[in-house]
Design a protein around this motif. Sequence first.
Motif, PDB file in Angstrom:
ATOM      1  N   UNK A  20       0.821  -1.209   0.000  1.00 40.67           N
ATOM      2  CA  UNK A  20       0.000   0.000   0.000  1.00 40.67           C
ATOM      3  C   UNK A  20       0.856   1.260   0.000  1.00 40.67           C
ATOM      4  N   UNK A  21       1.923   1.271   0.778  1.00 41.50           N
ATOM      5  CA  UNK A  21       2.796   2.450   0.806  1.00 41.50           C
ATOM      6  C   UNK A  21       3.495   2.652  -0.531  1.00 41.50           C
ATOM      7  N   UNK A  22       3.922   1.552  -1.176  1.00 38.52           N
ATOM      8  CA  UNK A  22       4.563   1.670  -2.481  1.00 38.52           C
ATOM      9  C   UNK A  22       3.614   2.308  -3.494  1.00 38.52           C
ATOM     10  N   UNK A  23       2.377   1.827  -3.517  1.00 37.16           N
ATOM     11  CA  UNK A  23       1.425   2.290  -4.527  1.00 37.16           C
ATOM     12  C   UNK A  23       0.813   3.633  -4.161  1.00 37.16           C
ATOM     13  N   UNK A  24       0.226   3.730  -2.986  1.00 32.27           N
ATOM     14  CA  UNK A  24      -0.527   4.937  -2.656  1.00 32.27           C
ATOM     15  C   UNK A  24       0.352   6.095  -2.172  1.00 32.27           C
ATOM     16  N   UNK A  25       1.296   5.816  -1.296  1.00 30.41           N
ATOM     17  CA  UNK A  25       2.110   6.893  -0.725  1.00 30.41           C
ATOM     18  C   UNK A  25       3.206   7.323  -1.703  1.00 30.41           C
ATOM     19  N   UNK A  26       4.004   6.366  -2.174  1.00 33.61           N
ATOM     20  CA  UNK A  26       5.131   6.736  -3.046  1.00 33.61           C
ATOM     21  C   UNK A  26       4.705   7.046  -4.478  1.00 33.61           C
ATOM     22  N   UNK A  27       3.859   6.193  -5.063  1.00 29.71           N
ATOM     23  CA  UNK A  27       3.490   6.361  -6.467  1.00 29.71           C
ATOM     24  C   UNK A  27       2.421   7.439  -6.675  1.00 29.71           C
ATOM     25  N   UNK A  28       1.406   7.449  -5.787  1.00 31.09           N
ATOM     26  CA  UNK A  28       0.275   8.353  -5.995  1.00 31.09           C
ATOM     27  C   UNK A  28       0.271   9.562  -5.055  1.00 31.09           C
ATOM     28  N   UNK A  29       1.275   9.682  -4.214  1.00 31.16           N
ATOM     29  CA  UNK A  29       1.465  10.835  -3.327  1.00 31.16           C
ATOM     30  C   UNK A  29       0.343  11.049  -2.315  1.00 31.16           C
ATOM     31  N   UNK A  30      -0.254   9.957  -1.846  1.00 37.74           N
ATOM     32  CA  UNK A  30      -1.229  10.044  -0.757  1.00 37.74           C
ATOM     33  C   UNK A  30      -0.429  10.114   0.538  1.00 37.74           C
ATOM     34  N   UNK A  31      -0.837  10.973   1.459  1.00 37.47           N
ATOM     35  CA  UNK A  31      -0.098  11.064   2.717  1.00 37.47           C
ATOM     36  C   UNK A  31      -0.267   9.771   3.515  1.00 37.47           C
ATOM     37  N   UNK A  32       0.766   9.400   4.245  1.00 39.94           N
ATOM     38  CA  UNK A  32       0.707   8.182   5.051  1.00 39.94           C
ATOM     39  C   UNK A  32      -0.394   8.281   6.105  1.00 39.94           C
ATOM     40  N   UNK A  33      -0.661   9.482   6.599  1.00 42.11           N
ATOM     41  CA  UNK A  33      -1.725   9.683   7.591  1.00 42.11           C
ATOM     42  C   UNK A  33      -3.094   9.366   7.008  1.00 42.11           C
ATOM     43  N   UNK A  34      -3.307   9.646   5.733  1.00 41.97           N
ATOM     44  CA  UNK A  34      -4.576   9.306   5.086  1.00 41.97           C
ATOM     45  C   UNK A  34      -4.642   7.824   4.738  1.00 41.97           C
ATOM     46  N   UNK A  35      -3.517   7.274   4.347  1.00 36.28           N
ATOM     47  CA  UNK A  35      -3.479   5.873   3.918  1.00 36.28           C
ATOM     48  C   UNK A  35      -3.697   4.912   5.084  1.00 36.28           C
ATOM     49  N   UNK A  36      -3.033   5.150   6.184  1.00 35.83           N
ATOM     50  CA  UNK A  36      -3.161   4.295   7.369  1.00 35.83           C
ATOM     51  C   UNK A  36      -4.128   5.006   8.309  1.00 35.83           C
ATOM     52  N   UNK A  37      -5.376   4.518   8.344  1.00 32.74           N
ATOM     53  CA  UNK A  37      -6.416   5.260   9.056  1.00 32.74           C
ATOM     54  C   UNK A  37      -6.993   4.486  10.246  1.00 32.74           C
ATOM     55  N   UNK A  38      -8.059   5.002  10.799  1.00 32.20           N
ATOM     56  CA  UNK A  38      -8.675   4.427  11.999  1.00 32.20           C
ATOM     57  C   UNK A  38      -9.399   3.112  11.741  1.00 32.20           C
ATOM     58  N   UNK A  39      -9.537   2.709  10.476  1.00 36.84           N
ATOM     59  CA  UNK A  39     -10.268   1.477  10.160  1.00 36.84           C
ATOM     60  C   UNK A  39      -9.370   0.246  10.071  1.00 36.84           C
ATOM     61  N   UNK A  40      -8.087   0.396  10.271  1.00 33.04           N
ATOM     62  CA  UNK A  40      -7.152  -0.726  10.119  1.00 33.04           C
ATOM     63  C   UNK A  40      -7.535  -1.919  11.003  1.00 33.04           C
ATOM     64  N   UNK A  41      -7.791  -1.678  12.277  1.00 37.58           N
ATOM     65  CA  UNK A  41      -8.067  -2.772  13.218  1.00 37.58           C
ATOM     66  C   UNK A  41      -9.397  -3.467  12.957  1.00 37.58           C
ATOM     67  N   UNK A  42     -10.338  -2.783  12.334  1.00 36.57           N
ATOM     68  CA  UNK A  42     -11.668  -3.369  12.070  1.00 36.57           C
ATOM     69  C   UNK A  42     -11.736  -4.081  10.727  1.00 36.57           C
ATOM     70  N   UNK A  43     -10.631  -4.123   9.997  1.00 39.06           N
ATOM     71  CA  UNK A  43     -10.620  -4.650   8.642  1.00 39.06           C
ATOM     72  C   UNK A  43      -9.916  -5.995   8.545  1.00 39.06           C
ATOM     73  N   UNK A  44     -10.346  -6.774   7.561  1.00 44.61           N
ATOM     74  CA  UNK A  44      -9.588  -7.957   7.153  1.00 44.61           C
ATOM     75  C   UNK A  44      -8.630  -7.481   6.066  1.00 44.61           C
ATOM     76  N   UNK A  45      -7.371  -7.854   6.175  1.00 42.02           N
ATOM     77  CA  UNK A  45      -6.343  -7.406   5.237  1.00 42.02           C
ATOM     78  C   UNK A  45      -5.943  -8.559   4.329  1.00 42.02           C
ATOM     79  N   UNK A  46      -5.752  -8.260   3.074  1.00 43.04           N
ATOM     80  CA  UNK A  46      -5.444  -9.259   2.057  1.00 43.04           C
ATOM     81  C   UNK A  46      -4.097  -8.918   1.441  1.00 43.04           C
ATOM     82  N   UNK A  47      -3.265  -9.939   1.281  1.00 46.95           N
ATOM     83  CA  UNK A  47      -1.964  -9.750   0.642  1.00 46.95           C
ATOM     84  C   UNK A  47      -1.815 -10.798  -0.444  1.00 46.95           C
ATOM     85  N   UNK A  48      -1.492 -10.338  -1.631  1.00 48.75           N
ATOM     86  CA  UNK A  48      -1.226 -11.223  -2.762  1.00 48.75           C
ATOM     87  C   UNK A  48       0.280 -11.419  -2.856  1.00 48.75           C
TER      88      UNK A  48
END
Length: 143
Positions: A20-48
């Motif tokens: 996510x950091x490679x794509x959204x933060x580095x490539x698309x210039x989304x701030x890390x504060x927006x990318x990693x948000x308050x919903x992390x703990x309530x979510x199921x995370x998927x990794x390919x």
Amino acid sequence: MEVKVSSTNDPSYKDALFVRKQVFVKEQNVSEQEEIDAHEDRSAHFVLYDHGKPIGAGRLRPIESGGKIERVCILASHRKQGLGELLMNKMEEEAKQSKYPSVTLYAQVHAEDFYKKLGYTTTSTEPFLDAGIWHVAMQKALN
């Protein structure tokens, strides 16, 4: 190719954040504060993974109407190979197991056609900005 489902307590969560950091933060210039948000703990995370290397990620979280798919991304080096569809199928499978009647997502405008091919319908009347990127709201009923 393998898709792992994890929580924030699992070691593979760090792999999801890496992608996510490679794509959204580095490539698309989304701030890390927006990318990693308050919903992390309530979510199921998927990794390919490709031979043990994390190359894609996404998350699924409960919302009032069902599930919300978010943070779907594939590393630039692995795009245009059908891997996004593989990841989405796993996320939808998990949503069905969670008995969500439907899933919602906010697609970046350039990815709208990709999601339409997977059966999603655009529900927003016009694009909107999210993290400085134009998006449309989309939904898919799950049977």
